[in-house]
Design a protein around this motif. Structure first.
Motif, PDB file in Angstrom:
ATOM      1  N   GLY A   7     -10.508  -9.086  -8.426  1.00  0.00           N
ATOM      2  CA  GLY A   7      -9.037  -9.076  -8.518  1.00  0.00           C
ATOM      3  C   GLY A   7      -8.536 -10.514  -8.463  1.00  0.00           C
ATOM      4  O   GLY A   7      -7.365 -10.781  -8.216  1.00  0.00           O
ATOM      5  N   GLY A   9      -7.951 -12.649 -10.636  1.00  0.00           N
ATOM      6  CA  GLY A   9      -6.958 -13.115 -11.602  1.00  0.00           C
ATOM      7  C   GLY A   9      -5.550 -12.825 -11.099  1.00  0.00           C
ATOM      8  O   GLY A   9      -4.570 -13.236 -11.710  1.00  0.00           O
ATOM      9  N   GLY A  13      -6.131 -12.286  -4.759  1.00  0.00           N
ATOM     10  CA  GLY A  13      -7.513 -12.699  -5.033  1.00  0.00           C
ATOM     11  C   GLY A  13      -7.627 -14.183  -5.322  1.00  0.00           C
ATOM     12  O   GLY A  13      -8.546 -14.858  -4.843  1.00  0.00           O
ATOM     13  N   ASP A  33     -12.283 -10.456 -12.587  1.00  0.00           N
ATOM     14  CA  ASP A  33     -11.116  -9.620 -12.909  1.00  0.00           C
ATOM     15  C   ASP A  33     -11.430  -8.916 -14.224  1.00  0.00           C
ATOM     16  O   ASP A  33     -12.546  -9.053 -14.745  1.00  0.00           O
ATOM     17  CB  ASP A  33      -9.826 -10.463 -13.005  1.00  0.00           C
ATOM     18  CG  ASP A  33      -8.586  -9.672 -12.606  1.00  0.00           C
ATOM     19  OD1 ASP A  33      -8.210  -8.739 -13.352  1.00  0.00           O
ATOM     20  OD2 ASP A  33      -7.978  -9.968 -11.563  1.00  0.00           O
ATOM     21  N   ILE A  34     -10.457  -8.173 -14.729  1.00  0.00           N
ATOM     22  CA  ILE A  34     -10.658  -7.503 -16.016  1.00  0.00           C
ATOM     23  C   ILE A  34     -10.029  -8.347 -17.127  1.00  0.00           C
ATOM     24  O   ILE A  34      -9.276  -9.278 -16.841  1.00  0.00           O
ATOM     25  CB  ILE A  34     -10.020  -6.091 -15.999  1.00  0.00           C
ATOM     26  CG1 ILE A  34      -8.590  -6.171 -15.455  1.00  0.00           C
ATOM     27  CG2 ILE A  34     -10.841  -5.140 -15.163  1.00  0.00           C
ATOM     28  CD1 ILE A  34      -7.837  -4.861 -15.452  1.00  0.00           C
ATOM     29  N   THR A  84      -9.795  -7.351  -3.825  1.00  0.00           N
ATOM     30  CA  THR A  84      -8.325  -7.390  -3.858  1.00  0.00           C
ATOM     31  C   THR A  84      -7.826  -6.719  -5.135  1.00  0.00           C
ATOM     32  O   THR A  84      -6.650  -6.828  -5.461  1.00  0.00           O
ATOM     33  CB  THR A  84      -7.801  -8.851  -3.832  1.00  0.00           C
ATOM     34  OG1 THR A  84      -8.063  -9.457  -5.113  1.00  0.00           O
ATOM     35  CG2 THR A  84      -8.441  -9.687  -2.751  1.00  0.00           C
ATOM     36  N   VAL A  87      -3.254  -2.385  -7.719  1.00  0.00           N
ATOM     37  CA  VAL A  87      -1.845  -2.709  -7.970  1.00  0.00           C
ATOM     38  C   VAL A  87      -1.145  -3.009  -6.649  1.00  0.00           C
ATOM     39  O   VAL A  87      -1.473  -2.435  -5.615  1.00  0.00           O
ATOM     40  CB  VAL A  87      -1.113  -1.554  -8.708  1.00  0.00           C
ATOM     41  CG1 VAL A  87      -1.620  -1.426 -10.129  1.00  0.00           C
ATOM     42  CG2 VAL A  87      -1.260  -0.238  -7.970  1.00  0.00           C
ATOM     43  N   PRO A  88      -0.184  -3.936  -6.693  1.00  0.00           N
ATOM     44  CA  PRO A  88       0.598  -4.225  -5.487  1.00  0.00           C
ATOM     45  C   PRO A  88       1.839  -3.330  -5.417  1.00  0.00           C
ATOM     46  O   PRO A  88       2.153  -2.623  -6.376  1.00  0.00           O
ATOM     47  CB  PRO A  88       1.000  -5.689  -5.703  1.00  0.00           C
ATOM     48  CG  PRO A  88       1.067  -5.874  -7.188  1.00  0.00           C
ATOM     49  CD  PRO A  88       0.130  -4.865  -7.805  1.00  0.00           C
ATOM     50  N   ASP A 108     -14.675   2.102  -8.274  1.00  0.00           N
ATOM     51  CA  ASP A 108     -15.352   1.531  -9.445  1.00  0.00           C
ATOM     52  C   ASP A 108     -15.890   0.123  -9.138  1.00  0.00           C
ATOM     53  O   ASP A 108     -17.052  -0.201  -9.411  1.00  0.00           O
ATOM     54  CB  ASP A 108     -14.317   1.491 -10.594  1.00  0.00           C
ATOM     55  CG  ASP A 108     -14.846   0.800 -11.818  1.00  0.00           C
ATOM     56  OD1 ASP A 108     -15.901   1.218 -12.303  1.00  0.00           O
ATOM     57  OD2 ASP A 108     -14.210  -0.168 -12.293  1.00  0.00           O
ATOM     58  N   ASN A 127      -4.627  -2.051  -0.916  1.00  0.00           N
ATOM     59  CA  ASN A 127      -3.915  -1.053  -0.107  1.00  0.00           C
ATOM     60  C   ASN A 127      -3.918   0.326  -0.760  1.00  0.00           C
ATOM     61  O   ASN A 127      -4.066   0.412  -1.976  1.00  0.00           O
ATOM     62  CB  ASN A 127      -2.464  -1.523   0.083  1.00  0.00           C
ATOM     63  CG  ASN A 127      -2.364  -2.517   1.219  1.00  0.00           C
ATOM     64  OD1 ASN A 127      -2.827  -2.244   2.326  1.00  0.00           O
ATOM     65  ND2 ASN A 127      -1.758  -3.665   0.953  1.00  0.00           N
ATOM     66  N   SER A 230       4.158  -7.728  -3.689  1.00  0.00           N
ATOM     67  CA  SER A 230       3.714  -7.969  -2.315  1.00  0.00           C
ATOM     68  C   SER A 230       3.172  -9.388  -2.128  1.00  0.00           C
ATOM     69  O   SER A 230       2.917 -10.111  -3.095  1.00  0.00           O
ATOM     70  CB  SER A 230       2.720  -6.903  -1.874  1.00  0.00           C
ATOM     71  OG  SER A 230       1.643  -6.832  -2.758  1.00  0.00           O
TER      72      SER A 230
HETATM   73  N1  APR Z   1     -11.487  -4.532 -11.682  1.00  0.00           N
HETATM   74  C1  APR Z   1     -11.177  -5.809 -11.404  1.00  0.00           C
HETATM   75  N2  APR Z   1      -9.910  -6.244 -11.247  1.00  0.00           N
HETATM   76  C2  APR Z   1      -8.930  -5.338 -11.370  1.00  0.00           C
HETATM   77  C3  APR Z   1      -9.187  -3.983 -11.659  1.00  0.00           C
HETATM   78  C4  APR Z   1     -10.536  -3.592 -11.811  1.00  0.00           C
HETATM   79  N3  APR Z   1     -10.877  -2.326 -12.068  1.00  0.00           N
HETATM   80  N4  APR Z   1      -8.004  -3.338 -11.728  1.00  0.00           N
HETATM   81  C5  APR Z   1      -7.043  -4.244 -11.486  1.00  0.00           C
HETATM   82  N5  APR Z   1      -7.596  -5.457 -11.273  1.00  0.00           N
HETATM   83  C6  APR Z   1      -6.939  -6.740 -11.034  1.00  0.00           C
HETATM   84  C7  APR Z   1      -5.717  -6.934 -11.920  1.00  0.00           C
HETATM   85  O1  APR Z   1      -6.104  -7.257 -13.248  1.00  0.00           O
HETATM   86  C8  APR Z   1      -4.996  -8.063 -11.202  1.00  0.00           C
HETATM   87  O2  APR Z   1      -5.346  -9.338 -11.688  1.00  0.00           O
HETATM   88  O3  APR Z   1      -6.432  -6.837  -9.730  1.00  0.00           O
HETATM   89  C9  APR Z   1      -5.492  -7.914  -9.744  1.00  0.00           C
HETATM   90  C10 APR Z   1      -4.364  -7.602  -8.769  1.00  0.00           C
HETATM   91  O4  APR Z   1      -3.538  -8.703  -8.734  1.00  0.00           O
HETATM   92  P1  APR Z   1      -1.948  -8.586  -8.578  1.00  0.00           P
HETATM   93  O5  APR Z   1      -1.424  -7.598  -9.564  1.00  0.00           O
HETATM   94  O6  APR Z   1      -1.394  -9.968  -8.579  1.00  0.00           O
HETATM   95  O7  APR Z   1      -1.785  -7.902  -7.135  1.00  0.00           O
HETATM   96  P2  APR Z   1      -1.898  -8.637  -5.716  1.00  0.00           P
HETATM   97  O8  APR Z   1      -0.555  -9.039  -5.258  1.00  0.00           O
HETATM   98  O9  APR Z   1      -2.964  -9.650  -5.772  1.00  0.00           O
HETATM   99  O10 APR Z   1      -2.352  -7.421  -4.794  1.00  0.00           O
HETATM  100  C11 APR Z   1      -3.637  -6.845  -4.909  1.00  0.00           C
HETATM  101  O11 APR Z   1      -3.911  -6.546  -2.560  1.00  0.00           O
HETATM  102  O12 APR Z   1      -2.477  -6.873  -0.763  1.00  0.00           O
HETATM  103  C12 APR Z   1      -3.010  -5.944  -1.652  1.00  0.00           C
HETATM  104  O13 APR Z   1      -1.267  -4.250  -1.838  1.00  0.00           O
HETATM  105  C13 APR Z   1      -1.941  -5.289  -2.520  1.00  0.00           C
HETATM  106  O14 APR Z   1      -3.324  -3.531  -3.373  1.00  0.00           O
HETATM  107  C14 APR Z   1      -2.761  -4.785  -3.675  1.00  0.00           C
HETATM  108  C15 APR Z   1      -3.867  -5.844  -3.793  1.00  0.00           C
END
Ligand code: APR
Length: 318
Positions: A7, A9, A13, A33-34, A84, A87-88, A108, A127, A230
């Motif tokens: 995560g 990206g 993360g 990341d993806i 990490t 979705v936030p 996954d 979360n 978040s």
């Molecule tokens: N594999 C790898 N990465 C993934 C996948 C997956 N299957 N699905 C989603 N992602 C990546 C997204 O592409 C994105 O870059 O996870 C990343 C999440 O980053 P943000 O959308 O910026 O979210 P973020 O604020 O970092 O929060 C991530 O942490 O604190 C918790 O509640 C928050 O659950 C959330 C997580």
């Protein structure tokens, strides 16, 4: 000394990766990341953020390699993996609203991580935290000492920073303990809160302290309302502190989400409790003597985590 952040990206993360790199103890941080799509084009956020961070290495003075990738083979042999991905929250959402989508992602990701690093240690940040840690534990088949969730360091940091500001002392000099789930039912413990060892109540009146306890419980939501998504700076720093404690075998004592097997009267449930963190992960779950009121609050928090876990199991049955 290899760390993987999935995560990476995204906001949390990439902040974990940057904080680990700046601490300069690891040889490599693999940022997974993806492939995403933006305006019809493919983009690679983990590769981009890794390169951007690496370009800061001469300024920040670190030599930890940052490897942005979409390929789990690059993660092989990781000592610690931080999840990490997911979705936030958006304004108006609770962490529990993320359950279904994040459970699938964490499942996954965990499968792919342990395939390449079968003896790794997993720190979950996605979360709803306590249930996502359970998903990672059950999916990975790892020992419960090797799977944990990051929440307590963040929640106590929020509590400590609010107290420091109110009292007018350095946040470094506030020590605190907080138990329970990572949500509105978390249990900050004023009885275990001090200013350099002196009871907090010597510095603040009861009403103000109660106000700060309540602000702490809603601390994540306060930021979601301000930013539309978040938080990441404090969560990222907190996860990096756990990575460092494990990899440098520091025996740090932190509140973390740990799988309880009888401790605090709870069975097979992740809940925030004080643990000793070092080589191998959780070396010890520390039990503190709670009074009736504290135990009641902790039980309420555990009930809430149980209810989200039940919802997760029902989703899986479907
Ligand atoms: N594999 C790898 N990465 C993934 C996948 C997956 N299957 N699905 C989603 N992602 C990546 C997204 O592409 C994105 O870059 O996870 C990343 C999440 O980053 P943000 O959308 O910026 O979210 P973020 O604020 O970092 O929060 C991530 O942490 O604190 C918790 O509640 C928050 O659950 C959330 C997580």
């Amino acid at each position: 000394m290899k760390v993987t952040v999935v995560g990476a990206g995204g906001n949390v993360g990439s902040t974990v990766s940057m904080a680990v790199a700046q601490r300069d103890f690891a040889e490599e941080v693999v940022m997974v990341d993806i492939v995403q799509e933006k305006d019809g084009d493919k983009i690679y956020p983990s590769k981009g953020r890794a390169l951007d961070q690496w370009e800061s290495s001469p300024i920040h003075k670190f030599d930890t390699k940052l490897n942005g990738t979409v390929d789990y083979e690059d993660t092989a042999g990781s000592d610690v993996c931080v999840i990490t991905a997911g979705v936030p929250r958006k304004p108006g959402m609770s962490r529990d609203d993320l359950l279904e989508i994040n459970a699938n992602i964490v499942q996954d990701v965990t499968e792919k991580l342990v395939k390449h690093s079968p003896n790794t240690i997993i720190i979950v940040v996605s979360n709803p935290l306590d249930v996502m840690a359970q998903v990672a534990l059950e999916t990975s088949g790892l020992d419960s000492s090797r799977v944990m969730g990051m929440a307590g360091i963040l929640d106590t940091a929020r509590y400590r920073s609010f107290l420091a500001e109110e009292i007018g002392v350095s946040p470094k000099d506030i020590q605190a303990l907080l138990l329970g789930g990572h949500g509105d039912t978390m249990v900050p413990l004023p009885r275990f809160t001090t200013v350099s060892g002196m009871p907090i109540k010597q510095f603040i009146d009861d009403d103000k302290l109660e106000e700060i306890v309540e602000r702490t419980k809603g601390g994540g939501g306060e930021l979601v309302n301000l930013m539309g998504t978040s938080a990441w700076y404090a969560p990222g720093a907190a996860a990096a502190q756990m990575v460092e404690a494990i990899m440098l075998d520091q025996d740090r004592v932190f509140p973390c989400a740990a799988n309880l097997n009888g401790e605090y009267g709870q069975e097979d449930l992740f809940l925030g409790v004080p643990v000793k963190l070092g080589k191998g992960g959780i070396k010890e779950i520390i039990e503190v003597d709670l009074n009736d009121e504290e135990q009641e609050l902790l039980d309420e928090s555990a009930d809430h985590v149980h209810s989200v876990l039940k919802e997760f199991r029902q989703l899986m049955d479907k």
